[in-house]
Motif scaffolding. Structure first.
Motif, PDB file in Angstrom:
ATOM      1  N   ALA A  68      20.421  35.389  -7.022  1.00  0.00           N
ATOM      2  CA  ALA A  68      20.699  36.333  -5.932  1.00  0.00           C
ATOM      3  C   ALA A  68      19.534  36.385  -4.955  1.00  0.00           C
ATOM      4  O   ALA A  68      19.733  36.449  -3.734  1.00  0.00           O
ATOM      5  N   ALA A  69      18.308  36.332  -5.472  1.00  0.00           N
ATOM      6  CA  ALA A  69      17.120  36.352  -4.600  1.00  0.00           C
ATOM      7  C   ALA A  69      17.048  35.109  -3.729  1.00  0.00           C
ATOM      8  O   ALA A  69      16.644  35.176  -2.563  1.00  0.00           O
ATOM      9  N   VAL A  70      17.448  33.956  -4.282  1.00  0.00           N
ATOM     10  CA  VAL A  70      17.464  32.725  -3.482  1.00  0.00           C
ATOM     11  C   VAL A  70      18.392  32.903  -2.286  1.00  0.00           C
ATOM     12  O   VAL A  70      18.109  32.428  -1.185  1.00  0.00           O
ATOM     13  N   PHE A  71      19.487  33.618  -2.499  1.00  0.00           N
ATOM     14  CA  PHE A  71      20.441  33.851  -1.416  1.00  0.00           C
ATOM     15  C   PHE A  71      20.075  35.037  -0.541  1.00  0.00           C
ATOM     16  O   PHE A  71      20.848  35.449   0.305  1.00  0.00           O
ATOM     17  N   GLY A  72      18.882  35.606  -0.762  1.00  0.00           N
ATOM     18  CA  GLY A  72      18.389  36.638   0.126  1.00  0.00           C
ATOM     19  C   GLY A  72      18.524  38.065  -0.354  1.00  0.00           C
ATOM     20  O   GLY A  72      18.193  38.995   0.372  1.00  0.00           O
ATOM     21  N   ALA A  73      19.011  38.268  -1.569  1.00  0.00           N
ATOM     22  CA  ALA A  73      19.108  39.639  -2.088  1.00  0.00           C
ATOM     23  C   ALA A  73      17.703  40.204  -2.264  1.00  0.00           C
ATOM     24  O   ALA A  73      16.811  39.506  -2.736  1.00  0.00           O
ATOM     25  N   PRO A  74      17.499  41.442  -1.886  1.00  0.00           N
ATOM     26  CA  PRO A  74      16.157  42.037  -1.997  1.00  0.00           C
ATOM     27  C   PRO A  74      15.845  42.467  -3.432  1.00  0.00           C
ATOM     28  O   PRO A  74      15.915  43.647  -3.779  1.00  0.00           O
ATOM     29  N   ILE A  75      15.531  41.495  -4.277  1.00  0.00           N
ATOM     30  CA  ILE A  75      15.195  41.770  -5.674  1.00  0.00           C
ATOM     31  C   ILE A  75      13.740  41.351  -5.872  1.00  0.00           C
ATOM     32  O   ILE A  75      13.461  40.194  -6.184  1.00  0.00           O
ATOM     33  N   PRO A  76      12.811  42.294  -5.662  1.00  0.00           N
ATOM     34  CA  PRO A  76      11.391  41.953  -5.749  1.00  0.00           C
ATOM     35  C   PRO A  76      11.011  41.406  -7.123  1.00  0.00           C
ATOM     36  O   PRO A  76      11.415  41.951  -8.149  1.00  0.00           O
ATOM     37  N   GLY A  77      10.283  40.331  -7.128  1.00  0.00           N
ATOM     38  CA  GLY A  77       9.766  39.775  -8.365  1.00  0.00           C
ATOM     39  C   GLY A  77      10.718  38.915  -9.159  1.00  0.00           C
ATOM     40  O   GLY A  77      10.332  38.357 -10.186  1.00  0.00           O
ATOM     41  N   ALA A  78      11.961  38.779  -8.726  1.00  0.00           N
ATOM     42  CA  ALA A  78      12.933  38.016  -9.519  1.00  0.00           C
ATOM     43  C   ALA A  78      12.519  36.554  -9.658  1.00  0.00           C
ATOM     44  O   ALA A  78      12.512  36.011 -10.771  1.00  0.00           O
ATOM     45  N   LEU A  79      12.159  35.925  -8.566  1.00  0.00           N
ATOM     46  CA  LEU A  79      11.781  34.513  -8.643  1.00  0.00           C
ATOM     47  C   LEU A  79      10.443  34.326  -9.344  1.00  0.00           C
ATOM     48  O   LEU A  79      10.236  33.327 -10.036  1.00  0.00           O
ATOM     49  N   THR A  80       9.560  35.288  -9.213  1.00  0.00           N
ATOM     50  CA  THR A  80       8.300  35.230  -9.958  1.00  0.00           C
ATOM     51  C   THR A  80       8.582  35.298 -11.455  1.00  0.00           C
ATOM     52  O   THR A  80       8.011  34.530 -12.245  1.00  0.00           O
ATOM     53  N   ALA A  81       9.472  36.185 -11.858  1.00  0.00           N
ATOM     54  CA  ALA A  81       9.825  36.316 -13.272  1.00  0.00           C
ATOM     55  C   ALA A  81      10.492  35.049 -13.797  1.00  0.00           C
ATOM     56  O   ALA A  81      10.207  34.612 -14.915  1.00  0.00           O
ATOM     57  N   VAL A  82      11.359  34.442 -12.993  1.00  0.00           N
ATOM     58  CA  VAL A  82      11.986  33.184 -13.392  1.00  0.00           C
ATOM     59  C   VAL A  82      10.911  32.114 -13.569  1.00  0.00           C
ATOM     60  O   VAL A  82      10.902  31.368 -14.562  1.00  0.00           O
ATOM     61  N   GLY A  83       9.996  32.027 -12.617  1.00  0.00           N
ATOM     62  CA  GLY A  83       8.911  31.056 -12.716  1.00  0.00           C
ATOM     63  C   GLY A  83       8.067  31.272 -13.959  1.00  0.00           C
ATOM     64  O   GLY A  83       7.723  30.313 -14.665  1.00  0.00           O
ATOM     65  N   LEU A  84       7.747  32.523 -14.256  1.00  0.00           N
ATOM     66  CA  LEU A  84       6.954  32.828 -15.452  1.00  0.00           C
ATOM     67  C   LEU A  84       7.711  32.470 -16.730  1.00  0.00           C
ATOM     68  O   LEU A  84       7.119  31.971 -17.692  1.00  0.00           O
ATOM     69  N   LEU A  85       9.014  32.701 -16.746  1.00  0.00           N
ATOM     70  CA  LEU A  85       9.813  32.332 -17.915  1.00  0.00           C
ATOM     71  C   LEU A  85       9.767  30.819 -18.133  1.00  0.00           C
ATOM     72  O   LEU A  85       9.600  30.357 -19.268  1.00  0.00           O
ATOM     73  N   TYR A  86       9.875  30.052 -17.056  1.00  0.00           N
ATOM     74  CA  TYR A  86       9.789  28.595 -17.193  1.00  0.00           C
ATOM     75  C   TYR A  86       8.396  28.140 -17.610  1.00  0.00           C
ATOM     76  O   TYR A  86       8.250  27.157 -18.339  1.00  0.00           O
ATOM     77  N   VAL A  87       7.354  28.849 -17.187  1.00  0.00           N
ATOM     78  CA  VAL A  87       5.991  28.532 -17.641  1.00  0.00           C
ATOM     79  C   VAL A  87       5.899  28.742 -19.155  1.00  0.00           C
ATOM     80  O   VAL A  87       5.335  27.906 -19.875  1.00  0.00           O
ATOM     81  N   VAL A  88       6.471  29.849 -19.630  1.00  0.00           N
ATOM     82  CA  VAL A  88       6.485  30.113 -21.073  1.00  0.00           C
ATOM     83  C   VAL A  88       7.257  29.016 -21.794  1.00  0.00           C
ATOM     84  O   VAL A  88       6.815  28.505 -22.837  1.00  0.00           O
TER      85      VAL A  88
END
Length: 161
Positions: A68-88
């Protein structure tokens, strides 16, 4: 602008893969807790049904929120959290490969073995999720170059023994 589209595409693919992985495991198994138990790498408390369910729920929630954030939804931190999950995930797979060798991953509920492709995939999705948060083309192009360069170095090291 094409770099922004590429980064957004990779970020979206990473988000959708999180949801798809859970769906595959739920529908066709084996369950994530079976893989975690078989790996015998995580602490005992992190291998149980509750921990596996928490990981599954986090994957779905973050995958949907990130998409949803990729499509512009105002969800602060969503992509950061996804990135952190992939780092884990990349870290876990690296530890798993170094301690147990090329065992079955359990990531997508199929017989994929842990190896360079799974680790690289997690790393690329992490980088692209982080990059999708920013919009300047020069930053994204630079990040893509870094990811490609790191991937090439990793592949050469892997192939050379």
């Amino acid at each position: 602008m094409p770099a922004v589209i590429i980064v957004a595409g990779f970020a979206l693919a990473g988000c959708l893969l999180l949801v798809l992985a859970v769906a595959r495991r739920v529908l066709w198994g084996p369950p994530l807790r079976s893989a975690l138990a078989a790996h015998d790498v995580a602490p005992r408390w992190a291998r149980g049904a509750a921990a596996a369910a928490l990981i599954e729920v986090a994957q779905v929630v973050l995958g949907v929120a990130g998409a949803a954030a990729v499509f512009g939804a105002p969800i602060p931190g969503a992509l950061t959290a996804v990135g952190l999950l992939y780092v884990v995930f990349a870290g876990y797979l690296t530890v798993l490969l170094n301690t147990k060798g090329s065992v079955v991953c359990g990531c997508l509920g199929r017989g994929e073995r842990v190896g360079a492709p799974a680790i690289a995939r997690a790393g690329i999705f992490a980088a692209m999720s982080f990059a999708a948060r920013s919009t300047p083309d020069s930053t994204i192009v630079a990040l893509i170059g870094v990811v490609i360069a790191c991937g090439a170095v990793f592949a050469v090291n892997l192939l050379s023994g």
